[in-house]
Design a protein around this motif. Structure first.
Motif, PDB file in Angstrom:
ATOM      1  N   ALA A  54     -25.639 -20.082   3.473  1.00  0.00           N
ATOM      2  CA  ALA A  54     -26.981 -20.471   3.042  1.00  0.00           C
ATOM      3  C   ALA A  54     -27.213 -21.954   3.259  1.00  0.00           C
ATOM      4  CB  ALA A  54     -27.158 -20.099   1.580  1.00  0.00           C
ATOM      5  N   PHE A  55     -27.170 -22.398   4.484  1.00  0.00           N
ATOM      6  CA  PHE A  55     -27.430 -23.787   4.806  1.00  0.00           C
ATOM      7  C   PHE A  55     -28.910 -23.940   5.099  1.00  0.00           C
ATOM      8  CE2 PHE A  55     -22.936 -23.548   5.394  1.00  0.00           C
ATOM      9  CZ  PHE A  55     -22.494 -24.746   4.912  1.00  0.00           C
ATOM     10  N   GLY A  56     -29.378 -25.164   5.051  1.00  0.00           N
ATOM     11  CA  GLY A  56     -30.796 -25.450   5.189  1.00  0.00           C
ATOM     12  C   GLY A  56     -31.366 -25.075   6.534  1.00  0.00           C
ATOM     13  N   SER A  79     -24.161 -29.217  -2.842  1.00  0.00           N
ATOM     14  CA  SER A  79     -24.341 -27.838  -3.300  1.00  0.00           C
ATOM     15  C   SER A  79     -23.980 -26.832  -2.200  1.00  0.00           C
ATOM     16  CB  SER A  79     -25.784 -27.611  -3.761  1.00  0.00           C
ATOM     17  OG  SER A  79     -26.673 -27.662  -2.664  1.00  0.00           O
ATOM     18  N   LEU A  80     -23.953 -27.291  -0.962  1.00  0.00           N
ATOM     19  CA  LEU A  80     -23.588 -26.418   0.153  1.00  0.00           C
ATOM     20  C   LEU A  80     -22.080 -26.353   0.376  1.00  0.00           C
ATOM     21  CD1 LEU A  80     -26.291 -27.519   2.734  1.00  0.00           C
ATOM     22  CD2 LEU A  80     -26.363 -25.565   1.182  1.00  0.00           C
ATOM     23  N   ALA A  81     -21.362 -27.280  -0.189  1.00  0.00           N
ATOM     24  CA  ALA A  81     -19.924 -27.369   0.066  1.00  0.00           C
ATOM     25  C   ALA A  81     -19.186 -26.086  -0.299  1.00  0.00           C
ATOM     26  CB  ALA A  81     -19.319 -28.563  -0.666  1.00  0.00           C
ATOM     27  N   GLY A  82     -19.671 -25.385  -1.311  1.00  0.00           N
ATOM     28  CA  GLY A  82     -19.028 -24.138  -1.700  1.00  0.00           C
ATOM     29  C   GLY A  82     -19.133 -23.055  -0.650  1.00  0.00           C
ATOM     30  N   ASN A  83     -20.100 -23.175   0.258  1.00  0.00           N
ATOM     31  CA  ASN A  83     -20.273 -22.195   1.331  1.00  0.00           C
ATOM     32  C   ASN A  83     -19.399 -22.487   2.535  1.00  0.00           C
ATOM     33  OD1 ASN A  83     -22.320 -20.759  -0.002  1.00  0.00           O
ATOM     34  ND2 ASN A  83     -23.851 -22.222   0.700  1.00  0.00           N
ATOM     35  N   LEU A  84     -18.731 -23.623   2.535  1.00  0.00           N
ATOM     36  CA  LEU A  84     -17.962 -24.043   3.694  1.00  0.00           C
ATOM     37  C   LEU A  84     -16.476 -23.835   3.435  1.00  0.00           C
ATOM     38  CD1 LEU A  84     -18.162 -25.429   6.474  1.00  0.00           C
ATOM     39  CD2 LEU A  84     -17.804 -27.579   5.279  1.00  0.00           C
ATOM     40  N   ASN A  85     -15.852 -23.018   4.252  1.00  0.00           N
ATOM     41  CA  ASN A  85     -14.428 -22.787   4.113  1.00  0.00           C
ATOM     42  C   ASN A  85     -13.683 -23.896   4.858  1.00  0.00           C
ATOM     43  OD1 ASN A  85     -11.743 -21.843   4.387  1.00  0.00           O
ATOM     44  ND2 ASN A  85     -12.472 -19.787   3.946  1.00  0.00           N
ATOM     45  N   LEU A  96     -18.287 -27.038  17.338  1.00  0.00           N
ATOM     46  CA  LEU A  96     -19.488 -27.845  17.164  1.00  0.00           C
ATOM     47  C   LEU A  96     -20.333 -27.325  16.004  1.00  0.00           C
ATOM     48  CD1 LEU A  96     -21.017 -30.293  18.176  1.00  0.00           C
ATOM     49  CD2 LEU A  96     -22.137 -28.822  19.852  1.00  0.00           C
ATOM     50  N   MET A  97     -20.465 -26.013  15.902  1.00  0.00           N
ATOM     51  CA  MET A  97     -21.227 -25.455  14.792  1.00  0.00           C
ATOM     52  C   MET A  97     -20.570 -25.766  13.454  1.00  0.00           C
ATOM     53  SD  MET A  97     -22.125 -21.692  13.550  1.00  0.00           S
ATOM     54  CE  MET A  97     -20.563 -21.732  12.732  1.00  0.00           C
ATOM     55  N   ASN A  98     -19.269 -25.609  13.384  1.00  0.00           N
ATOM     56  CA  ASN A  98     -18.574 -25.900  12.126  1.00  0.00           C
ATOM     57  C   ASN A  98     -18.708 -27.364  11.753  1.00  0.00           C
ATOM     58  OD1 ASN A  98     -17.811 -23.260  11.778  1.00  0.00           O
ATOM     59  ND2 ASN A  98     -15.757 -23.553  12.571  1.00  0.00           N
ATOM     60  N   ALA A  99     -18.657 -28.245  12.733  1.00  0.00           N
ATOM     61  CA  ALA A  99     -18.844 -29.672  12.449  1.00  0.00           C
ATOM     62  C   ALA A  99     -20.253 -29.929  11.912  1.00  0.00           C
ATOM     63  CB  ALA A  99     -18.581 -30.498  13.712  1.00  0.00           C
ATOM     64  N   ALA A 100     -21.249 -29.257  12.492  1.00  0.00           N
ATOM     65  CA  ALA A 100     -22.626 -29.406  12.015  1.00  0.00           C
ATOM     66  C   ALA A 100     -22.749 -28.907  10.579  1.00  0.00           C
ATOM     67  CB  ALA A 100     -23.585 -28.647  12.932  1.00  0.00           C
ATOM     68  N   LEU A 101     -22.149 -27.767  10.291  1.00  0.00           N
ATOM     69  CA  LEU A 101     -22.197 -27.221   8.931  1.00  0.00           C
ATOM     70  C   LEU A 101     -21.484 -28.139   7.949  1.00  0.00           C
ATOM     71  CD1 LEU A 101     -21.497 -23.462   9.695  1.00  0.00           C
ATOM     72  CD2 LEU A 101     -23.690 -24.499   9.116  1.00  0.00           C
ATOM     73  N   ALA A 102     -20.343 -28.667   8.348  1.00  0.00           N
ATOM     74  CA  ALA A 102     -19.583 -29.566   7.464  1.00  0.00           C
ATOM     75  C   ALA A 102     -20.342 -30.866   7.233  1.00  0.00           C
ATOM     76  CB  ALA A 102     -18.206 -29.849   8.065  1.00  0.00           C
ATOM     77  N   ALA A 103     -20.991 -31.393   8.267  1.00  0.00           N
ATOM     78  CA  ALA A 103     -21.776 -32.615   8.103  1.00  0.00           C
ATOM     79  C   ALA A 103     -22.934 -32.375   7.141  1.00  0.00           C
ATOM     80  CB  ALA A 103     -22.296 -33.096   9.460  1.00  0.00           C
ATOM     81  N   GLN A 104     -23.572 -31.221   7.252  1.00  0.00           N
ATOM     82  CA  GLN A 104     -24.664 -30.876   6.334  1.00  0.00           C
ATOM     83  C   GLN A 104     -24.136 -30.750   4.905  1.00  0.00           C
ATOM     84  OE1 GLN A 104     -27.864 -30.710   7.081  1.00  0.00           O
ATOM     85  NE2 GLN A 104     -28.584 -30.022   5.092  1.00  0.00           N
ATOM     86  N   ALA A 105     -22.972 -30.147   4.751  1.00  0.00           N
ATOM     87  CA  ALA A 105     -22.387 -29.975   3.417  1.00  0.00           C
ATOM     88  C   ALA A 105     -22.026 -31.325   2.790  1.00  0.00           C
ATOM     89  CB  ALA A 105     -21.154 -29.073   3.495  1.00  0.00           C
ATOM     90  N   ARG A 106     -21.644 -32.290   3.607  1.00  0.00           N
ATOM     91  CA  ARG A 106     -21.353 -33.637   3.092  1.00  0.00           C
ATOM     92  C   ARG A 106     -22.596 -34.262   2.480  1.00  0.00           C
ATOM     93  NH1 ARG A 106     -17.899 -37.084   7.510  1.00  0.00           N
ATOM     94  NH2 ARG A 106     -15.863 -36.238   7.033  1.00  0.00           N
ATOM     95  N   LYS A 107     -23.746 -33.996   3.096  1.00  0.00           N
ATOM     96  CA  LYS A 107     -25.006 -34.579   2.633  1.00  0.00           C
ATOM     97  C   LYS A 107     -25.569 -33.830   1.434  1.00  0.00           C
ATOM     98  CE  LYS A 107     -26.199 -36.304   7.181  1.00  0.00           C
ATOM     99  NZ  LYS A 107     -27.017 -36.144   8.361  1.00  0.00           N
ATOM    100  N   ASP A 108     -25.245 -32.564   1.330  1.00  0.00           N
ATOM    101  CA  ASP A 108     -25.744 -31.734   0.238  1.00  0.00           C
ATOM    102  C   ASP A 108     -24.559 -31.029  -0.414  1.00  0.00           C
ATOM    103  OD1 ASP A 108     -26.945 -29.952  -1.491  1.00  0.00           O
ATOM    104  OD2 ASP A 108     -28.372 -29.195  -0.020  1.00  0.00           O
TER     105      ASP A 108
END
Length: 164
Positions: free
Chosen positions: A3-5, A131-137, A117-129
């Motif tokens: 559930a990323f933005g 609340s998303l970190a729990g969705n990132l393994n 590349l996708m995982n890096a994008a997701l991880a970068a987004q989770a760093r900024k938000d």
């Protein structure tokens, strides 16, 4: 996909034209426990660089120009390893294998680069938000790739704009 933005989903939709269905599936639906340990390690250890990034960008541009649509997510029941995932992504359109080869990738490396590349994008987004970190393994996260992605965000944004 987690559930990323909308911005990160748009990035994945725009940038990962060829392997779109497979990369989010690898991250969200399969999960690292569904893949053999060797595949998990190869995904985590795959490190992006300028050459790989430039070839991914060129393949994405060419796929768009050729009218290759984003691929549907593969059937998770048929994906037991990275090779299964790669086969399904390559079978999505008969033009994909030749395009991947033209840009100097093996099908497996192309899949690894897209997932990295996708995982890096997701991880970068989770760093900024947070609340998303729990969705990132964290099993999938390569800190070098996050830094690489962050250094290339402007170029990725420009590529996304060109595709709209």
């Amino acid at each position: 996909m987690p559930a990323f933005g909308p911005a990160i989903r748009a990035c994945c939709l725009a940038l990962f034209t060829l392997a779109l269905g497979a990369a989010p599936l690898a991250h969200a639906q399969l999960g690292p426990s569904s893949l053999p340990d060797a595949d998990k390690q190869q995904i985590k250890n795959y490190t992006l660089n300028e050459d790989v990034f430039n070839r991914l960008m060129a393949a994405t541009q060419e796929a768009r120009a050729a009218g290759i649509p984003p691929q549907a997510a593969p059937d998770p029941a048929k994906v037991h390893n990275l090779d299964d995932l790669t086969r399904q992504a390559m079978a999505g359109d008969p033009r994909i294998p030749a395009l991947v080869k033209k840009h100097g990738f093996t099908p497996r490396e192309f899949m690894l680069a897209n997932i990295a590349l996708m995982n890096a994008a997701l991880a970068a987004q989770a760093r900024k938000d947070p609340s998303l970190a729990g969705n990132l393994n964290q099993v999938w996260v390569n800190p070098d790739n996050i830094r690489f992605y962050e250094a290339h965000q402007a170029q990725i944004a420009a590529q996304m704009q060109a595709g709209h």
